[in-house]
Design a protein around this motif. Structure first.
Motif, mmCIF file in Angstrom:
data_model
loop_
_atom_site.group_PDB
_atom_site.id
_atom_site.type_symbol
_atom_site.label_atom_id
_atom_site.label_comp_id
_atom_site.label_asym_id
_atom_site.label_seq_id
_atom_site.Cartn_x
_atom_site.Cartn_y
_atom_site.Cartn_z
ATOM 1 N N UNK A 11 37.627 48.593 40.694
ATOM 2 C CA UNK A 11 37.963 47.304 41.322
ATOM 3 C C UNK A 11 37.035 47.141 42.453
ATOM 4 N N UNK A 12 36.825 48.189 43.452
ATOM 5 C CA UNK A 12 36.144 48.040 44.643
ATOM 6 C C UNK A 12 34.496 47.955 44.293
ATOM 7 N N UNK A 13 34.325 48.516 43.194
ATOM 8 C CA UNK A 13 32.851 48.742 42.682
ATOM 9 C C UNK A 13 32.530 47.235 42.048
ATOM 10 N N UNK A 14 33.447 46.788 41.341
ATOM 11 C CA UNK A 14 33.268 45.218 40.703
ATOM 12 C C UNK A 14 33.473 44.117 41.798
ATOM 13 N N UNK A 15 34.174 44.570 42.925
ATOM 14 C CA UNK A 15 33.960 43.467 43.816
ATOM 15 C C UNK A 15 32.836 43.472 44.571
ATOM 16 N N UNK A 16 32.140 44.670 44.872
ATOM 17 C CA UNK A 16 30.790 44.558 45.587
ATOM 18 C C UNK A 16 29.898 43.870 44.469
ATOM 19 N N UNK A 17 30.113 44.330 43.286
ATOM 20 C CA UNK A 17 28.928 43.561 42.346
ATOM 21 C C UNK A 17 29.012 42.040 42.426
ATOM 22 N N UNK A 33 32.310 30.642 40.666
ATOM 23 C CA UNK A 33 32.652 31.407 39.781
ATOM 24 C C UNK A 33 32.645 32.860 40.054
ATOM 25 N N UNK A 34 31.573 33.404 40.436
ATOM 26 C CA UNK A 34 31.601 34.925 40.800
ATOM 27 C C UNK A 34 32.296 35.078 42.050
ATOM 28 N N UNK A 35 32.562 34.121 42.781
ATOM 29 C CA UNK A 35 33.459 34.284 43.904
ATOM 30 C C UNK A 35 35.105 34.455 43.557
ATOM 31 N N UNK A 36 35.512 33.582 42.423
ATOM 32 C CA UNK A 36 36.661 33.801 42.004
ATOM 33 C C UNK A 36 36.830 35.096 41.243
ATOM 34 N N UNK A 37 35.910 35.555 40.446
ATOM 35 C CA UNK A 37 35.825 36.863 39.838
ATOM 36 C C UNK A 37 36.111 37.936 41.097
ATOM 37 N N UNK A 38 35.448 37.989 42.154
ATOM 38 C CA UNK A 38 35.538 38.856 43.214
ATOM 39 C C UNK A 38 36.913 38.971 43.912
ATOM 40 N N UNK A 40 39.560 38.236 42.154
ATOM 41 C CA UNK A 40 40.389 39.152 41.292
ATOM 42 C C UNK A 40 40.188 40.578 41.471
ATOM 43 N N UNK A 41 38.869 40.991 41.613
ATOM 44 C CA UNK A 41 38.735 42.541 41.838
ATOM 45 C C UNK A 41 39.427 42.928 43.273
ATOM 46 N N UNK A 42 39.338 42.029 44.280
ATOM 47 C CA UNK A 42 39.840 42.388 45.419
ATOM 48 C C UNK A 42 41.129 42.428 45.556
ATOM 49 N N UNK A 43 41.866 41.314 44.714
ATOM 50 C CA UNK A 43 43.403 41.394 44.614
ATOM 51 C C UNK A 43 43.891 42.809 43.571
ATOM 52 N N UNK A 44 43.098 43.184 42.853
ATOM 53 C CA UNK A 44 43.642 44.076 42.074
ATOM 54 C C UNK A 44 43.346 45.631 42.976
ATOM 55 N N UNK A 45 42.277 45.493 43.923
ATOM 56 C CA UNK A 45 42.026 46.627 44.731
ATOM 57 C C UNK A 45 43.271 46.874 45.750
ATOM 58 N N UNK A 46 43.551 45.642 46.421
ATOM 59 C CA UNK A 46 44.804 45.609 47.124
ATOM 60 C C UNK A 46 46.188 46.089 46.668
ATOM 61 N N UNK A 80 42.589 33.889 42.301
ATOM 62 C CA UNK A 80 40.993 34.392 41.649
ATOM 63 C C UNK A 80 41.298 33.890 40.065
ATOM 64 N N UNK A 81 42.610 33.960 39.456
ATOM 65 C CA UNK A 81 42.775 33.585 37.962
ATOM 66 C C UNK A 81 42.587 32.140 38.061
ATOM 67 N N UNK A 82 43.357 31.424 38.839
ATOM 68 C CA UNK A 82 43.295 30.109 38.834
ATOM 69 C C UNK A 82 41.904 29.437 39.157
ATOM 70 N N UNK A 83 41.290 29.971 39.916
ATOM 71 C CA UNK A 83 39.913 29.484 40.245
ATOM 72 C C UNK A 83 39.022 29.895 39.146
#
Length: 98
Positions: A11-17, A33-38, A40-46, A80-83
């Protein structure tokens, strides 16, 4: 419990991606759109970090910190999922042929 560290790193790698993809993109809708995806990745990391925190230390203070991290992670993922859904629908409206 090898799955939690793998999920944390993934999730950290996907967040940076996704954050790098925001910088590379010129279109505003794609950036949102990419910010919303990031998010989601940040939320899963935390979220995963909060669970791993408790399993690693097994103390009362790590339980409270883990609960806070889990709640913050769930909120980030929900937002993130809503956005993501909103901007995906907007992209489909602008590009009906694809």
């Amino acid at each position: 419990m090898i799955i939690l560290p793998i999920l944390i790193v993934l999730s950290l790698v996907l967040y940076v991606y996704y954050k790098v993809a925001i910088i590379k993109s010129k279109d505003g809708l794609t950036q949102h759109y990419f910010n919303a995806r990031s998010k989601i990745c940040l939320g899963s990391f935390v979220f995963c970090f909060g669970i791993n925190q408790y399993f690693f230390y097994l103390t009362r203070i790590s339980l409270f910190i883990g609960i806070i991290f889990v709640l913050l992670g769930l909120y980030q993922m929900y937002d993130g999922f809503k956005q993501d859904k909103h901007y995906r629908n907007e992209w489909k409206k602008l590009n009906p042929n694809e």
